[in-house]
Design an enzyme around this catalytic site. Structure first.
Site, mmCIF file in Angstrom:
data_model
loop_
_atom_site.group_PDB
_atom_site.id
_atom_site.type_symbol
_atom_site.label_atom_id
_atom_site.label_comp_id
_atom_site.label_asym_id
_atom_site.label_seq_id
_atom_site.Cartn_x
_atom_site.Cartn_y
_atom_site.Cartn_z
ATOM 1 N N THR A 205 0.816 -1.215 0.000
ATOM 2 C CA THR A 205 0.000 0.000 0.000
ATOM 3 C C THR A 205 0.852 1.268 0.000
ATOM 4 O O THR A 205 1.975 1.271 0.530
ATOM 5 C CB THR A 205 -0.910 0.019 1.247
ATOM 6 O OG1 THR A 205 -1.521 1.318 1.405
ATOM 7 C CG2 THR A 205 -0.105 -0.261 2.514
ATOM 8 N N GLU B 136 0.300 3.640 1.809
ATOM 9 C CA GLU B 136 0.390 4.092 3.201
ATOM 10 C C GLU B 136 1.760 3.771 3.806
ATOM 11 O O GLU B 136 2.110 4.291 4.862
ATOM 12 C CB GLU B 136 -0.717 3.451 4.044
ATOM 13 C CG GLU B 136 -2.116 3.992 3.754
ATOM 14 C CD GLU B 136 -2.332 5.411 4.264
ATOM 15 O OE1 GLU B 136 -1.697 5.789 5.265
ATOM 16 O OE2 GLU B 136 -3.131 6.139 3.650
ATOM 17 N N TYR C 74 -1.833 0.427 10.602
ATOM 18 C CA TYR C 74 -2.058 -0.260 9.329
ATOM 19 C C TYR C 74 -0.802 -0.203 8.459
ATOM 20 O O TYR C 74 -0.343 -1.222 7.934
ATOM 21 C CB TYR C 74 -3.235 0.385 8.596
ATOM 22 C CG TYR C 74 -3.388 -0.064 7.156
ATOM 23 C CD1 TYR C 74 -3.858 -1.332 6.853
ATOM 24 C CD2 TYR C 74 -3.072 0.797 6.098
ATOM 25 C CE1 TYR C 74 -4.007 -1.741 5.527
ATOM 26 C CE2 TYR C 74 -3.213 0.391 4.785
ATOM 27 C CZ TYR C 74 -3.682 -0.874 4.504
ATOM 28 O OH TYR C 74 -3.820 -1.272 3.188
ATOM 29 N N LYS D 99 1.629 -3.329 7.353
ATOM 30 C CA LYS D 99 1.861 -3.600 5.937
ATOM 31 C C LYS D 99 3.350 -3.538 5.588
ATOM 32 O O LYS D 99 3.799 -4.171 4.628
ATOM 33 C CB LYS D 99 1.068 -2.610 5.085
ATOM 34 C CG LYS D 99 -0.410 -2.949 4.953
ATOM 35 C CD LYS D 99 -0.627 -4.191 4.102
ATOM 36 C CE LYS D 99 -2.072 -4.384 3.721
ATOM 37 N NZ LYS D 99 -2.265 -5.524 2.811
#
Length: 365
Positions: A148, A150, A172, A176
């Site tokens: 991701t 992010e 999160y 990840k």
């Protein structure tokens, strides 16, 4: 179905020619589009779904109603927190490709459920990779990990590419990052074909309603139909690189068709604010939004002078990611991948779908 005994005598080429895909997160936005794509390409598709007391297969209902009606699709109950079930499913299915899309994927929720997010998004990826090895398929299965944008968080450079350093700003993103590096570690340590797709924001009418883009289009549709008065949002100035999920799942598939495994950024290369997404959404219903005030007192007002958008600080993240802008040059060149749907087309498609859904009282997603 091919048996483990038959696999022993198969060459890697014969094994892959079986075209059997296993998807975690198949009931989500990306999983449903990916399942459609793979079935169109002649794959036998298997999906892992979590047990639920209510139906949670709305996005794939058109693909799977009964195994007798569509033998190209099979669903299995399982969970990324359960190693035993992952080994059982993989040993039974004997997939040629595994797409790990399952996750606790809501950034804001990850602050409230940080331990669970780590267990599913980080350790869940490790469990899946170990299950592949336990089943003796390390040199046969091709593995895709849904990474991701992010990961970039507090960005070190603009735009962000495969070589940009990571600085995640949420539980999160941190979870990840572990999944990203354990995928690379297993690729290098065990010679597994394992790829990371670093996907920037991708949306569609199938996006969950708790995500900001779908929250906006659903609210705009409800306001247009007189079923809602106002939309409440957090940071209006957050900047994102938004594409269409249908384009991005094609990129996932392309990553697993290369001669050697590698990691790729998928993005549009253009950036828009949440504020712009709101304006484009209202424009799709024939309304213009003008802004007054600042910070938490800022409001969006329509042509009739009615306040339609307000800021609610409750939606602010503890640590905000201000901007994300991807550089997809590597994917363009090596995968032959490019986004097809423009930002304006994406917003219009989502609003039109929600107008139909809200009018019919059908907003399952």
């Amino acid at each position: 179905m091919t048996s483990p005994i038959e696999i022993v005598n198969m060459s890697p080429e014969d094994y892959r020619n079986r075209k059997v895909a296993l998807i975690t997160g198949i009931t989500g936005q990306d999983g449903s589009y990916l399942a459609e794509l793979l079935i169109e390409k002649g794959y036998q598709v298997h999906g892992i779904i979590r047990r639920s007391s209510s139906f949670n297969t709305g996005r794939i209902e058109h693909l799977y109603k009964d195994a007798h009606e569509n033998p190209k699709m099979r669903l299995h109950h399982g969970d990324l927190t359960d190693s035993t079930c992952l080994v059982h499913i993989i040993s039974k299915v004997l997939p040629t490709e595994i797409y790990n899309l399952g996750a606790q994927s809501h950034v804001k929720v990850s602050f409230d459920m940080s331990e669970y997010t780590a267990d599913v998004d980080a350790v869940g990826t490790l469990r899946l990779l170990d299950a592949i090895r336990t089943c003796g398929l390390a040199h046969l299965v091709r593995f895709y990990q849904a990474s991701t944008s992010e990961l970039y968080g507090k960005v070190a450079e603009i735009p962000q590419s495969e070589t940009t350093p990571f600085y995640p700003r949420s539980p999160y993103g941190v979870a990840k990052m572990y999944a990203y590096w354990i995928t690379i570690n297993y690729r290098e340590a065990y010679d597994m074909y394992a790829c990371n797709g670093i996907l920037f924001n991708h949306e569609s009418p199938r996006r969950g309603r708790t995500f900001v883009t779908r929250k906006i289009t659903c609210a705009v549709a409800s306001i247009h139909l007189g079923k809602q008065e106002c939309l409440y949002l957090g940071n209006l100035d957050a900047k994102r690189d938004w594409g269409h999920a249908r384009d991005y799942v094609e990129g996932m598939w392309r990553m697993l068709q290369q001669e050697t495994a590698d990691d790729f950024v998928l993005a549009t290369g253009e950036m828009h604010t949440v504020r712009e997404f709101v304006e484009k959404s209202f424009k799709a219903t024939g309304k213009t939004i003008r802004w007054e005030g600042s910070a938490e007192e800022e409001v969006g007002i329509d042509d009739e002078g009615v306040v339609r958008v307000r800021v609610d600080p409750a939606y602010y993240r503890p640590t905000e990611v201000e901007l994300l802008l991807g550089q997809p040059a590597k994917a363009n060149e090596k995968l032959g991948w490019k986004r097809k749907v423009t930002f304006d087309e994406l917003v219009e498609e989502m609003v039109k779908a929600d107008l139909v859904g809200v009018a019919a009282g059908d907003v399952f997603n």
